[in-house]
Design a protein around this motif. Structure first.
Motif, PDB file in Angstrom:
ATOM      1  N   HIS A   1       0.866  -1.180   0.000  1.00  0.00           N
ATOM      2  CA  HIS A   1       0.000   0.000   0.000  1.00  0.00           C
ATOM      3  C   HIS A   1       0.901   1.229   0.000  1.00  0.00           C
ATOM      4  CE1 HIS A   1      -2.922   2.735   2.488  1.00  0.00           C
ATOM      5  NE2 HIS A   1      -2.846   3.093   1.215  1.00  0.00           N
TER       6      HIS A   1
ATOM      7  N   ARG B   1       1.078   5.102   0.230  1.00  0.00           N
ATOM      8  CA  ARG B   1       0.290   6.242   0.700  1.00  0.00           C
ATOM      9  C   ARG B   1       0.855   7.549   0.153  1.00  0.00           C
ATOM     10  NH1 ARG B   1       0.888   2.700   4.956  1.00  0.00           N
ATOM     11  NH2 ARG B   1      -1.026   1.976   5.981  1.00  0.00           N
TER      12      ARG B   1
ATOM     13  N   GLU C   1     -13.037   7.007  -0.092  1.00  0.00           N
ATOM     14  CA  GLU C   1     -12.135   6.089   0.601  1.00  0.00           C
ATOM     15  C   GLU C   1     -12.657   4.661   0.500  1.00  0.00           C
ATOM     16  OE1 GLU C   1     -11.528   7.346   4.607  1.00  0.00           O
ATOM     17  OE2 GLU C   1     -10.939   9.391   4.042  1.00  0.00           O
TER      18      GLU C   1
ATOM     19  N   MET D   1      -7.542   3.083   1.865  1.00  0.00           N
ATOM     20  CA  MET D   1      -7.158   3.843   0.682  1.00  0.00           C
ATOM     21  C   MET D   1      -7.821   5.211   0.663  1.00  0.00           C
ATOM     22  SD  MET D   1      -5.170   1.856  -1.286  1.00  0.00           S
ATOM     23  CE  MET D   1      -5.461   2.266  -2.999  1.00  0.00           C
ATOM     24  N   LYS D   2      -7.003   6.237   0.517  1.00  0.00           N
ATOM     25  CA  LYS D   2      -7.471   7.608   0.394  1.00  0.00           C
ATOM     26  C   LYS D   2      -7.088   8.140  -0.984  1.00  0.00           C
ATOM     27  CE  LYS D   2      -6.874   8.284   5.367  1.00  0.00           C
ATOM     28  NZ  LYS D   2      -8.304   8.028   5.646  1.00  0.00           N
TER      29      LYS D   2
ATOM     30  N   ASP E   1      -3.786   7.342  -3.161  1.00  0.00           N
ATOM     31  CA  ASP E   1      -3.085   6.131  -2.750  1.00  0.00           C
ATOM     32  C   ASP E   1      -3.098   5.091  -3.873  1.00  0.00           C
ATOM     33  OD1 ASP E   1      -2.810   7.385  -0.345  1.00  0.00           O
ATOM     34  OD2 ASP E   1      -3.838   5.847   0.845  1.00  0.00           O
TER      35      ASP E   1
END
Length: 253
Positions: free
Chosen positions: A26, A28, A159, A199-200, A203
């Motif tokens: 992931h 970010r 998100e 997840m934003k 990302d």
């Protein structure tokens, strides 16, 4: 955008040597730092290209099941061999009931998405297809599953929480049949949770082929683009051989 910019701030060389084809990650981004690829407004503009969207290019899922085409397409006077076009009014009703929308191969009609798809094709010498997933509060479009290709998921609006599990299918090339029994088997065989990725916007989540995962929309509507990366496999050799020996009389006989 080059690949380094696509996965920034993570180091591109480290990704290639330690993650690609090996394990999920992931990546970010800081708030407000994201590539300008897609927005709600732009997505709606692309969906307005009505001749492109039909029963194959647009899918609607409700409670992990694909909607029948008559529930979201105009099936009146559909000629044999043609695809039913999407009925926007029907789609809107289903979305209001909590369905999810999957826009397949959006790179064919959205240049911004196509630019990233072509970059990934060059980067990994692979075929790349881009799909957009639109879902709303608390919706899970798919149960635990794995894909037949590597995945780069780019969150563009809202998100979403992805859960990645320790199990990984052994270089899968054939899709599993749908059904309750397969879903139970996937849930039982997915192993322990590796990590949750909240997840934003901006990302990126990378999943190698065969990695078990599922996802759930959070408190707000979510829009993300998945880039499916399919490098050539050893099986391609046999397709090439078949093409070559078709020219030989002995093999045709």
């Amino acid at each position: 955008m080059d690949f380094a910019g696509f996965i920034a701030p993570f180091d591109a060389d480290t990704f290639r040597t330690q993650y690609f084809g090996k394990r999920p990650i992931h990546i970010r981004r800081e708030a407000g730092v994201r590539p300008s690829v897609l927005s709600w407004q732009r997505f709606n503009e692309v969906l307005a290209i009505q001749p492109y969207w039909n029963e194959d290019t647009l899918k609607v899922y409700f409670k992990n099941r694909a909607a029948l085409r008559e529930n979201y397409c105009d099936t009146n006077d559909v000629r044999p061999g043609t695809k039913a076009l999407v009925d926007p009014a029907k789609v809107k009703v289903l979305l209001g009931l909590g369905a999810s929308l999957i826009a397949n191969h959006i790179h064919r009609v959205c240049p911004e998405v196509a630019a990233i798809a072509h970059m990934l094709e060059r980067e990994f010498a692979a075929r790349v297809a881009a799909n957009v997933y639109c879902s709303f509060k608390g919706v899970q479009a798919f149960q635990t599953h794995f894909d037949l290709h590597d995945v780069f998921a780019l969150q563009v609006e809202g998100e979403k929480t992805w859960r990645d599990y320790e199990s990984r299918a052994d270089a899968p090339v054939v899709p599993l049949p749908p059904g309750d029994e397969i879903e139970k088997w996937l849930t039982a065989s997915r192993g322990r949770l590796l990590f949750e990725a909240d997840m934003k916007p901006g990302d990126v989540l990378y999943l190698p082929r065969g990695q078990y995962h599922d996802a759930l929309t959070g408190a707000q509507a979510s829009l993300h683009v998945t880039f499916g990366v399919s490098p050539a496999t050893g099986l391609a050799l046999f397709k090439l051989l078949e093409t070559a020996v078709t020219q030989e009389t002995a093999f045709r006989q």
